[in-house]
Design an enzyme around this catalytic site. Structure first.
Site, short mmCIF file in Angstrom:
data_model
loop_
_atom_site.label_atom_id
_atom_site.label_comp_id
_atom_site.label_asym_id
_atom_site.label_seq_id
_atom_site.Cartn_x
_atom_site.Cartn_y
_atom_site.Cartn_z
N GLU A 131 -12.84 40.24 -80.31
CA GLU A 131 -11.45 40.18 -79.88
C GLU A 131 -11.22 41.22 -78.78
O GLU A 131 -11.64 42.36 -78.93
CB GLU A 131 -10.50 40.48 -81.05
CG GLU A 131 -9.04 40.24 -80.65
CD GLU A 131 -8.06 40.44 -81.80
OE1 GLU A 131 -8.46 40.78 -82.91
OE2 GLU A 131 -6.86 40.25 -81.54
N GLY A 271 -9.50 50.72 -84.24
CA GLY A 271 -9.58 51.05 -85.66
C GLY A 271 -10.55 50.18 -86.46
O GLY A 271 -11.41 50.68 -87.17
N ALA A 272 -10.38 48.87 -86.32
CA ALA A 272 -11.19 47.97 -87.13
C ALA A 272 -10.95 46.55 -86.65
O ALA A 272 -10.08 46.31 -85.81
CB ALA A 272 -10.81 48.07 -88.60
N GLU A 274 -10.85 42.27 -87.95
CA GLU A 274 -10.68 41.40 -89.11
C GLU A 274 -11.58 40.16 -89.12
O GLU A 274 -11.21 39.14 -89.72
CB GLU A 274 -9.22 40.95 -89.17
CG GLU A 274 -8.78 39.97 -88.05
CD GLU A 274 -8.10 40.62 -86.86
OE1 GLU A 274 -8.35 41.82 -86.61
OE2 GLU A 274 -7.33 39.93 -86.17
N ASN A 275 -12.76 40.20 -88.51
CA ASN A 275 -13.65 39.02 -88.49
C ASN A 275 -13.72 38.36 -89.86
O ASN A 275 -13.83 39.03 -90.88
CB ASN A 275 -15.06 39.47 -88.11
CG ASN A 275 -15.07 40.45 -86.98
OD1 ASN A 275 -14.64 40.13 -85.89
ND2 ASN A 275 -15.49 41.68 -87.24
N GLU A 308 -6.60 44.91 -92.23
CA GLU A 308 -7.65 43.94 -91.87
C GLU A 308 -7.77 42.87 -92.95
O GLU A 308 -7.96 41.69 -92.66
CB GLU A 308 -8.99 44.63 -91.64
CG GLU A 308 -8.98 45.77 -90.62
CD GLU A 308 -8.33 45.43 -89.31
OE1 GLU A 308 -8.36 44.26 -88.90
OE2 GLU A 308 -7.76 46.35 -88.66
N HIS A 311 -5.08 40.28 -92.62
CA HIS A 311 -5.31 39.34 -91.51
C HIS A 311 -5.99 38.06 -91.98
O HIS A 311 -5.95 37.04 -91.29
CB HIS A 311 -6.19 39.98 -90.44
CG HIS A 311 -5.44 40.68 -89.33
ND1 HIS A 311 -4.33 40.14 -88.73
CD2 HIS A 311 -5.68 41.86 -88.70
CE1 HIS A 311 -3.91 40.98 -87.76
NE2 HIS A 311 -4.71 42.03 -87.74
N GLU A 330 -0.23 40.38 -85.26
CA GLU A 330 -0.26 41.84 -85.39
C GLU A 330 1.05 42.42 -85.93
O GLU A 330 1.04 43.28 -86.81
CB GLU A 330 -0.64 42.49 -84.05
CG GLU A 330 -2.06 42.15 -83.58
CD GLU A 330 -3.15 42.48 -84.59
OE1 GLU A 330 -2.88 43.20 -85.56
OE2 GLU A 330 -4.30 41.99 -84.41
N1 B3K Z 1 -7.33 42.67 -84.19
C1 B3K Z 1 -8.00 43.94 -83.97
C2 B3K Z 1 -7.68 44.56 -82.67
C3 B3K Z 1 -8.53 44.09 -81.56
C4 B3K Z 1 -8.24 44.89 -80.32
C5 B3K Z 1 -8.90 44.27 -79.13
N2 B3K Z 1 -8.61 45.00 -77.93
C6 B3K Z 1 -7.70 44.92 -85.05
C7 B3K Z 1 -6.40 44.75 -85.72
O1 B3K Z 1 -5.34 44.76 -85.15
O2 B3K Z 1 -6.43 44.54 -86.90
ZN ZN Z 2 -4.32 43.73 -86.66
#
Ligand code: B3K
Ligand code: ZN
Length: 865
Positions: A131, A271-272, A274-275, A308, A311, A330
């Protein structure tokens, strides 16, 4: 390969602008993809097989995004073809029919990937971050969130170097191969956009556990880290299980795979991530034990693990149609993680912390050159829009819907949203409509929160009309770049009127202010009541009231809404400080008395007291002023801090003792005690620096946990005591080699209020432990310095040139992280002319840098406007 990827960093002369209004459905869909990786740090071979189908009636070719990729072969339906062409980084393949199987092969170099987007190496691991647009650095693919595919992944790697092979979904087969290699196959049954693809290979150990879902399914949980770090994963595991149970109880959302894995890596841009079924984390949001993590770090782990995990529904099962809809996942997910954390401990303190964060990062964004609505209209680089506005203001917008609907109707809205859009790539509009249909509310006007940038300002006054109290409300939304004129926003305001005589109010009401101006009448008041408004921060606005210091002192002692009580105290402090800074000698008595009353109130939660008695930050005080005067601000704040500290010195000492040395325990009570103890330590040091340094050094030596050790170190780092250097040395030597703790050592020095901070930071750049390759380290030193208002804006402007140098040094290595450092320079309009000119010169130098990335270029060029 390397050269091509480096070339992709170079901004085109006129960076392409992507606009929300230009959205078009994808020309081709990819229902299935098979990926075959032959993994190596220096060279990884990627073979991709895409099943593609034509979407709609058109004759356009298949266009696959790529960034720095060179096709080694292209096959269509099993036959090698040569009528493909490259268009910039994209691969264009003409296809005759409506469906085909398209195979490509590429080679990539993970260890040369310093951007940390795509497949990269971190501390001996190979891991991915896709992402927003990293997948195109791994293989050719339509890299957009509205193309959802089922993934089959095969990984082959050296068994000794990479004994663990993980990807999304379920592990369906494993085996040994020739030359000391082994392989694993993973299959994810849930169609997903490519930004949720993940894969990890490395020498990892696991904290394995399980969770039984509400319908009785057993899910295997694994947190994968270096062997030595396994004992530091217990808190994250507890947070994960609590999150899984909470999402079932509060949102009715059950986990949907048999495996949920988390991997911690040291080099990570944020930070992290969420794959699906395989979250990848910055190790700072997984690893925690009392010796190395503060209470704040523990809370960070809880919040990010929950975020995460949540998500999985708000982001993965229902994803975003395009990146303009980012706040759909988000904002909603931040709201969900905030609510979860509030349920785990003190909801009041959590709300105060969240609002403080919003004011520290989102309000300045909303009032500066980079202001944008939570659903932006255009971007050059989407990486620049993972902002406090999209995330935190986005969460406030969801919270306002929750406030207006109440928990039950809000839940009906989210149930409908998940039912309607499961498996789809949705829009913010879809969410709002589900809230309307499920919750039974008309949100026509409320949609402006998605369209307009800028923090609304609410002005209130109370006057008497006979025995009627008349509350007048007036709102205005400031102009922001590209939006000179604004319409009023619906503001849900929780409010109550207090009777001065009884100290009580007559019930709270929720009033939604729709118009620019309105008057509310309250009968039966013999004398003027005291207004408590925007309770629990029900709307993300700036409030200006006609409340007197006496009104604020009254509320700071009587308001039964903890947030409003905190707010009254903060306002009292702010009014005193701003008066002083503007040259009107301010009497600190009201503040001193209010702090005294709070410290002495036996009914208050210690954690709340620890928040409420702190003076507003220098940056927040600056935000209240037309022209920020950093020196005057720090002088006035220091003066008030010392006055409050001295006035209550015996009490601070008593609190320090009463909350002292007990063996470490991770409970709300023990956290509250540590908070009070460290606030008391800071106050003692303000009142009597010699006594403070002595106490701090003793605490530093005796502490059995990082919260107390850091509390002591920070007190020492801000002063001149001889113990300061000794403590910093002891700390460094004790934790040498522990990257997360050494980050604290860097940031403590970069955040110091001492006058030699810039020189210290410049010296630390030359420290052998400083590296541009690690985003945590860069943020700990350069990022921390850039938010240290006193040091960064120190007279002479050296801080600005320093930051520009550092941004330009990091840009070729990691443009995404470099771009995140630009916003402090965007605040130039708020400063005097001399500072403004120097800041602009720094920005101009960045914009003019040959080969600057589009990430940094977008931020710096917009900041100049
Ligand atoms: N979805 C990711 C953030 C990705 C940032 C890319 N530049 C983490 C989060 O918001 O949970
Ligand atoms: Zn997020």
């Amino acid at each position: 390969m390397l050269d091509v990827q480096t070339a992709s960093l170079v901004a085109a002369d006129t960076p392409h602008i992507v606009r929300r209004e230009d959205y078009r459905p994808p020309d081709w869909l990819v229902p299935d993809i098979a990926l075959d990786f032959d993994l190596g740090a220096a060279k990884t071979h990627v073979a991709a097989t895409l099943t593609v189908t034509r979407n709609g009636n058109h004759d356009r070719p298949l266009v696959l995004d790529g960034d720095g990729l060179v096709p080694l072969s292209v096959r269509v339906d099993g036959q090698a073809v040569n009528d493909w062409r490259m268009d910039g980084g994209r691969l264009v393949v003409p296809l005759a029919g409506n469906a085909a199987t398209v195979e490509t092969e590429v080679e990539i170099a993970p260890e040369a990937n310093t951007q940390l987007m795509g497949l990269y190496a971190s501390g001996g691991l190979l891991c991915t971050q896709c992402e927003a647009e990293g997948f195109r650095r791994i293989t050719f693919f339509p890299d957009r969130p509205d193309v959802l595919s089922r993934y089959a992944v095969r990984m082959v790697a050296d068994k000794a170097a990479y004994p663990v092979l993980l990807a999304n979904g379920d592990n369906v087969a494993n085996g040994d191969a020739e030359d000391g290699k082994h392989w694993a196959e993973w299959r994810d049954p849930h169609p997903k956009p490519c930004y949720l693809f993940a894969m990890v290979a490395g020498d990892l150990s696991v904290n394995a556990d399980s969770f039984t879902t509400i319908s009785g399914r057993t899910v295997s949980l694994g947190i994968w880290v270096r062997a030595a770090d396994v004992p530091k994963t217990a808190h994250a595991m507890a947070a994960l299980k609590a999150s899984m149970a909470w999402d079932e109880a509060v949102y009715g959302r059950e986990y949907d795979l048999d495996i949920f894995n988390i991997v911690a890596v040291d080099d990570f841009n944020f930070g992290a991530m969420e794959n699906k079924g395989l979250n990848i984390f910055n190790s700072r949001y997984i690893l925690a034990d009392p010796d190395t993590a503060t209470d704040l770090d523990y809370d960070g782990v809880t919040g990010v693990v929950a975020h995460e995990y949540f998500h999985n529904w708000s982001g993965n099962r229902v994803t975003c149609r395009d990146w303009f809809q980012l706040s759909l996942k988000e904002g909603f997910t931040v709201f969900r993680d905030q609510s979860f954390s509030a349920d785990q401990g003190s909801a009041a303190v959590k709300r105060i912390e969240d609002v403080r964060g919003l004011r520290a990062s989102q309000f300045p964004e909303d009032s500066g050159p980079l202001a944008h609505p939570i659903r932006p209209e255009s971007y050059m680089e989407i990486g620049n829009f993972y902002t406090a506005t999209v995330y935190n203001k986005g969460a406030e917008v969801i919270r306002m819907m929750h406030t207006m609907l109440g928990a039950e109707r809000f839940r009906r809205g989210t149930d409908l949203y998940f039912d309607r859009h499961d498996g789809q790539a949705a829009t913010c509009e879809d969410f709002v409509r589900a809230m309307e249909d499920g919750g039974g509310i008309d949100l026509t006007g409320f949609r402006r929160w998605y369209e307009q940038a800028g923090t609304p300002k609410l002005t209130t006054s109370v006057r008497m009309d006979g025995e009627t109290a008349v509350l007048s409300l007036e709102q205005s939304v400031p102009a922001t770049p590209g939006q000179p004129v604004k319409a009023p926003m619906p503001l849900p305001l929780r409010l109550a009127l207090f009777d001065r005589a009884t100290g009580e109010h007559r019930g709270e009401t929720l009033h939604v202010l729709e118009a620019a101006q309105e008057e509310l009448r309250f009968d039966g008041w013999a004398s003027r009541p005291v207004l408590s408004i925007n309770r629990d921060f029900s709307a993300p606005v700036v409030v200006e009231t006609d409340r007197t210091p006496a009104d604020l002192a009254f509320l700071s002692a009587h308001d039964d809404d903890p947030f409003a009580r905190y707010e009254a105290m903060q306002q009292l402090m702010l009014d005193t400080l701003v008066a002083d800074i503007s040259g009107n000698p301010a009497d600190p008595t009201a503040v001193i008395d209010a702090v005294g009353a709070t410290l002495g109130d036996p009914d208050l939660d210690p954690a709340f007291i620890g928040e409420a008695v702190l003076l507003p930050s220098e940056a927040f005080i600056g935000d209240q002023m037309l022209v920020v005067d950093p020196e005057a601000i720090s002088a006035a704040r220091e003066k008030l801090r010392i006055a409050v500290a001295k006035a209550h010195l015996p009490r601070w000492r008593a609190l320090y003792e009463a909350n002292g040395a007990r063996a470490f325990e991770y409970s709300p009570q023990a956290k509250g005690a540590r908070r009070i103890r460290n606030v008391a330590l800071g106050s003692i040091a303000a009142a009597d620096p010699v006594e403070g340094a002595k106490l701090a050094f003793a605490q530093f030596g005796a502490a059995d946990n990082m919260t107390d050790r850091m509390g002591a170190l920070m007190t020492l780092a801000n002063g001149d005591a001889p113990e300061r250097v000794a403590a910093l040395d002891i700390f460094y030597n004790r934790y040498r080699g522990n990257a997360l703790v050494i980050d604290k050592w860097f940031s403590t020095q970069a955040l110091s209020t001492r006058t030699d901070t810039l020189a210290a930071v410049e010296e630390l750049l030359r420290h052998p432990d400083f590296a541009y390759s690690n985003p945590n380290r860069f943020r700990a030193l350069v990022g921390a310095f850039s938010v240290n208002q006193r040091a960064f804006h120190a007279i002479g402007g050296r801080g600005y040139a320093f930051l520009a140098d550092q941004i330009l040094a990091l840009d070729p290595v990691n443009p995404q992280t470099a771009a995140k450092m630009v916003p402090p320079l965007g605040r130039w309009r708020r400063f005097d002319e001399a500072r403004a000119n120097m800041i602009r010169a720094a920005l101009e130098r960045i914009v003019a840098q040959p080969g600057v990335s589009k990430d940094v270029y977008e931020q710096a060029s917009k900041s100049l406007v």
